[in-house]
Design an enzyme around this catalytic site. Structure first.
Site, PDB file in Angstrom:
ATOM      1  N   ARG A  33     -17.004 -19.829 -36.372  1.00  0.00           N
ATOM      2  CA  ARG A  33     -17.312 -19.346 -37.726  1.00  0.00           C
ATOM      3  C   ARG A  33     -18.309 -20.202 -38.491  1.00  0.00           C
ATOM      4  O   ARG A  33     -19.082 -19.689 -39.293  1.00  0.00           O
ATOM      5  CB  ARG A  33     -16.018 -19.312 -38.532  1.00  0.00           C
ATOM      6  CG  ARG A  33     -15.270 -18.105 -38.257  1.00  0.00           C
ATOM      7  CD  ARG A  33     -14.098 -17.992 -39.161  1.00  0.00           C
ATOM      8  NE  ARG A  33     -13.310 -16.905 -38.611  1.00  0.00           N
ATOM      9  CZ  ARG A  33     -12.086 -16.644 -38.925  1.00  0.00           C
ATOM     10  NH1 ARG A  33     -11.465 -17.398 -39.819  1.00  0.00           N
ATOM     11  NH2 ARG A  33     -11.458 -15.637 -38.375  1.00  0.00           N
ATOM     12  N   HIS A  90     -12.840 -18.717 -47.243  1.00  0.00           N
ATOM     13  CA  HIS A  90     -11.763 -18.024 -46.528  1.00  0.00           C
ATOM     14  C   HIS A  90     -10.549 -18.910 -46.272  1.00  0.00           C
ATOM     15  O   HIS A  90      -9.405 -18.449 -46.380  1.00  0.00           O
ATOM     16  CB  HIS A  90     -12.331 -17.524 -45.196  1.00  0.00           C
ATOM     17  CG  HIS A  90     -11.384 -16.738 -44.355  1.00  0.00           C
ATOM     18  ND1 HIS A  90     -10.811 -15.566 -44.794  1.00  0.00           N
ATOM     19  CD2 HIS A  90     -10.916 -16.944 -43.098  1.00  0.00           C
ATOM     20  CE1 HIS A  90     -10.027 -15.082 -43.839  1.00  0.00           C
ATOM     21  NE2 HIS A  90     -10.065 -15.902 -42.801  1.00  0.00           N
ATOM     22  N   GLU A 143     -11.915 -12.858 -30.485  1.00  0.00           N
ATOM     23  CA  GLU A 143     -12.578 -13.306 -31.725  1.00  0.00           C
ATOM     24  C   GLU A 143     -13.486 -14.478 -31.421  1.00  0.00           C
ATOM     25  O   GLU A 143     -13.430 -15.057 -30.323  1.00  0.00           O
ATOM     26  CB  GLU A 143     -11.522 -13.663 -32.789  1.00  0.00           C
ATOM     27  CG  GLU A 143     -10.820 -12.415 -33.310  1.00  0.00           C
ATOM     28  CD  GLU A 143      -9.749 -12.674 -34.344  1.00  0.00           C
ATOM     29  OE1 GLU A 143      -9.692 -13.785 -34.891  1.00  0.00           O
ATOM     30  OE2 GLU A 143      -8.957 -11.752 -34.587  1.00  0.00           O
ATOM     31  N   HIS A 157     -15.670 -17.378 -44.237  1.00  0.00           N
ATOM     32  CA  HIS A 157     -15.641 -16.289 -43.258  1.00  0.00           C
ATOM     33  C   HIS A 157     -17.005 -15.624 -43.276  1.00  0.00           C
ATOM     34  O   HIS A 157     -17.540 -15.317 -44.345  1.00  0.00           O
ATOM     35  CB  HIS A 157     -14.545 -15.281 -43.602  1.00  0.00           C
ATOM     36  CG  HIS A 157     -14.217 -14.359 -42.469  1.00  0.00           C
ATOM     37  ND1 HIS A 157     -15.092 -13.397 -42.034  1.00  0.00           N
ATOM     38  CD2 HIS A 157     -13.131 -14.274 -41.669  1.00  0.00           C
ATOM     39  CE1 HIS A 157     -14.553 -12.747 -41.016  1.00  0.00           C
ATOM     40  NE2 HIS A 157     -13.357 -13.265 -40.776  1.00  0.00           N
ATOM     41  N   ARG A 174     -11.473 -24.404 -38.244  1.00  0.00           N
ATOM     42  CA  ARG A 174     -10.355 -23.691 -37.618  1.00  0.00           C
ATOM     43  C   ARG A 174     -10.852 -22.591 -36.681  1.00  0.00           C
ATOM     44  O   ARG A 174     -11.755 -21.818 -37.023  1.00  0.00           O
ATOM     45  CB  ARG A 174      -9.487 -23.055 -38.705  1.00  0.00           C
ATOM     46  CG  ARG A 174      -8.373 -22.185 -38.175  1.00  0.00           C
ATOM     47  CD  ARG A 174      -7.513 -21.669 -39.288  1.00  0.00           C
ATOM     48  NE  ARG A 174      -8.213 -20.712 -40.117  1.00  0.00           N
ATOM     49  CZ  ARG A 174      -8.247 -19.406 -39.907  1.00  0.00           C
ATOM     50  NH1 ARG A 174      -7.624 -18.877 -38.870  1.00  0.00           N
ATOM     51  NH2 ARG A 174      -8.892 -18.606 -40.726  1.00  0.00           N
TER      52      ARG A 174
HETATM   53  C1  SIN Z   1     -10.207 -12.107 -39.371  1.00  0.00           C
HETATM   54  O1  SIN Z   1      -9.563 -11.103 -39.101  1.00  0.00           O
HETATM   55  O2  SIN Z   1     -11.412 -12.217 -39.165  1.00  0.00           O
HETATM   56  C2  SIN Z   1      -9.482 -13.269 -39.991  1.00  0.00           C
HETATM   57  C3  SIN Z   1      -8.653 -13.957 -38.998  1.00  0.00           C
HETATM   58  C4  SIN Z   1      -8.555 -15.424 -39.308  1.00  0.00           C
HETATM   59  O3  SIN Z   1      -8.966 -15.870 -40.375  1.00  0.00           O
HETATM   60  O4  SIN Z   1      -8.099 -16.154 -38.427  1.00  0.00           O
END
Ligand code: SIN
Length: 552
Positions: free
Chosen positions: A294, A355, A123, A248, A390
């Site tokens: 993010r 988010h 991620e 998000h 975060r």
């Molecule tokens: C996501 O699946 O993008 C959310 C995961 C997160 O907020 O850490």
């Protein structure tokens, strides 16, 4: 009954846990060996942000990774505001806590090729693959396993449709030096629609999740109205960093999709962000492109949308193998198909949405708040892990690490904590309150707050807009406080009161940070400023207006 506010018999327990997501359930399972546990949850037991979590839980599980990498990624994402000791503590405890979840029955996707035995996802902001997942329904799988365990334990009771109104703060006459201090002894609870009860507890733990519903567009479930934050502030707790609201980057943009997330893991598997003409744009903003943190990706999308006037951008994963996409992202594939979008063939329309609250009730490394008898865990807490932004998939991790730490604290101090006698508590006073028969008073303010927050306190902020938001919100907040005194408490009234307060706290917190850092981007002060490398700590102002803060 409908015309009355009824008083119930109330309850007594050792541990009162408010909220039934990963933090609350994990803590309940661990402390049940010490005493009786009541979990109250305001809708059903699975109405939690945990249940919607798609991505997974980050931890150093593979030999291709190292603790220092995860620490460094977390610190980089946190934009200079993470507490380094807390980051090290969480990252070092991560692998063991993931193994605990596996032992509890969580079925993460396996991969015999990886030394961890798990299929690890990638991620944004992570320099390695380190996200343990259950396809794209990781939260639901964790919630399932934890609930199963909770239900096997006769010492734990879960009460649905029970919502905390406020914390019970009582004077502790027997404290040191003869001074009287206050401690938390439980909460006033609305059970069902009309009955207010006193729930007394030796330890009260806020696990109420986040506060996405203060914004018009959010990935959060309806329950995310910042209840724990509002209650803790009203009770006098120290709060921190509430200006750091994470947006998000990719929520599905479709008139019928209320809050559906397109997991960051989709970008982790190679999806590309493109504009309405199919042109990629992330390379203009960050060399990490789609896998930047993010704050960067959400701001880039916001900028592209404002510049072109488009309603959304698109996420494109059509170049990947169809069967892989369907297998890796079954929930996203299925849900998008319901809306007529085949993600293996078409681009997904996406927009950023509120988010995650990186700030919250400030806690120490044992989950303790500044108020005696009150713990806070999960998104409700500000532990120091996230700093100004975060890192993806660090939130489930934080919840399980601190649930274990808090349970350790309770076990070590149980001899003292368990001696606490339940104090006499005044029953709830409805006073001259009457039934509110004009629901419009609730709905109008509900919409107004969420629009003001979205338009004035969003991804990109200006001092002018924040000041305007403060002015509007103070008026709305006073009006709601008056309604709260005049009318019976109802589920909607409690939530409205809480989102109004939490919005006001976010705005005031944002106004104090005259710089841009992490998720807080202020056009008037576009750069980070060394003088602001500290948390924004505050509590309710002594002798001030309700909702007014003083820095501490
Ligand atoms: C996501 O699946 O993008 C959310 C995961 C997160 O907020 O850490």
């Amino acid at each position: 009954m409908r015309n009355k506010q009824v008083h119930g018999a109330g309850m007594e327990c050792d541990f009162l846990i408010i909220g039934s997501g990963i933090a609350g359930l994990s803590f309940a399972i661990r402390v049940a060996r010490l005493g009786s546990v009541i979990i109250i949850t305001k809708k059903t037991e699975v109405d939690t942000a945990t249940n919607l979590a798609q991505g997974g839980i980050a931890a150093v599980l593979s030999r291709n990774d190292a603790t220092i990498n995860h620490i460094q990624d977390t610190l980089t994402s946190g934009a200079g505001l993470c507490n380094e000791d807390v980051v090290a503590l969480v990252v070092e405890n991560g692998p063991e806590r993931v193994r605990d979840l596996i032992a509890l029955g969580v079925d993460f996707v396996k991969d015999a090729q990886d030394s961890s035995g798990l299929n690890l996802g990638q991620e944004g902001g992570h320099s390695r693959r380190r996200v343990a997942h259950a396809h794209d329904f990781t939260g639901r799988e964790i919630e399932r396993a934890l609930l199963e365990k909770v239900k096997q334990n006769p010492r734990i009771q879960i009460l649905e449709n029970h919502r905390a109104i406020d914390l019970l703060m009582v004077a502790d006459e027997g404290s040191e030096k003869g001074e009287s201090t206050r401690y938390c002894a439980g909460a006033y609870v609305l059970s069902g629609e009309r009955t207010v009860e006193v729930y007394k507890a030796k330890v009260t733990t806020l696990c109420t999740g986040g506060t996405g519903k203060v914004y018009l567009y959010t990935s959060n479930p309806d329950i995310a109205t910042g209840d724990g934050l509002a209650m803790a502030f009203r009770a006098g707790a120290v709060m921190a960093n509430m200006e750091f609201v994470q947006f998000h980057p990719t929520c599905l943009y479709h008139p019928k999709a209320k809050n559906f997330l397109i997991s960051e893991a989709v970008r982790g598997e190679g999806a590309i962000l493109v504009d309405q003409n199919g042109r990629s744009f992330m390379e203009k903003y960050d060399s990490r492109k789609e896998l930047a943190t993010r704050d960067t990706v959400a701001r880039a999308i916001d900028h592209e949308m404002k510049e072109s006037g488009a309603d959304c951008v698109f996420l494109d994963i059509t170049h990947k193998d169809k069967e892989f996409v369907k297998k890796r992202f079954p929930t996203i594939y299925g849900r998008c198909l319901e809306y007529g979008i085949d993600i293996t063939k078409e681009r997904i329309p996406v927009v950023p949405a509120a988010h995650y609250m990186c700030g919250g009730v400030q806690t120490d490394t044992w989950g303790r708040t500044s108020l005696d008898g009150l713990l806070a865990l999960g998104e409700t807490a500000c532990t120091g892990l996230h700093g100004g932004n975060r890192l993806a998939s660090n939130s489930l991790l934080e919840a399980v690490v601190f649930a274990e730490r808090a349970s350790q604290y309770c076990a070590e101090h149980w001899e003292t904590l368990s001696q606490r006698v339940f104090p006499p508590i005044e029953p709830w006073k409805a006073g001259g309150a009457k039934l509110l028969n004009e629901e419009i008073l609730i709905h109008h303010n509900w919409d107004l707050i969420r629009r003001i927050m979205w338009n004035y306190v969003g991804i990109v902020r200006t001092v002018k807009r924040l000041q305007l938001a403060k002015k509007h919100m103070e008026g709305i907040f006073q009006e709601i406080e008056q309604h709260y005194r005049d009318y019976f408490v109802t589920p909607d009234m409690i939530e409205l009161r809480n989102i109004a307060l939490v919005s006001l706290l976010i705005i005031q917190s944002a106004l104090t940070r005259k710089e841009s850092r992490g998720l807080h981007y202020l056009v008037d002060y576009p750069e980070p400023v060394a003088a602001f490398v500290h948390d924004t700590r505050f509590k309710k102002k002594k002798g001030g207006q309700p909702g007014e803060i003083e820095l501490c």
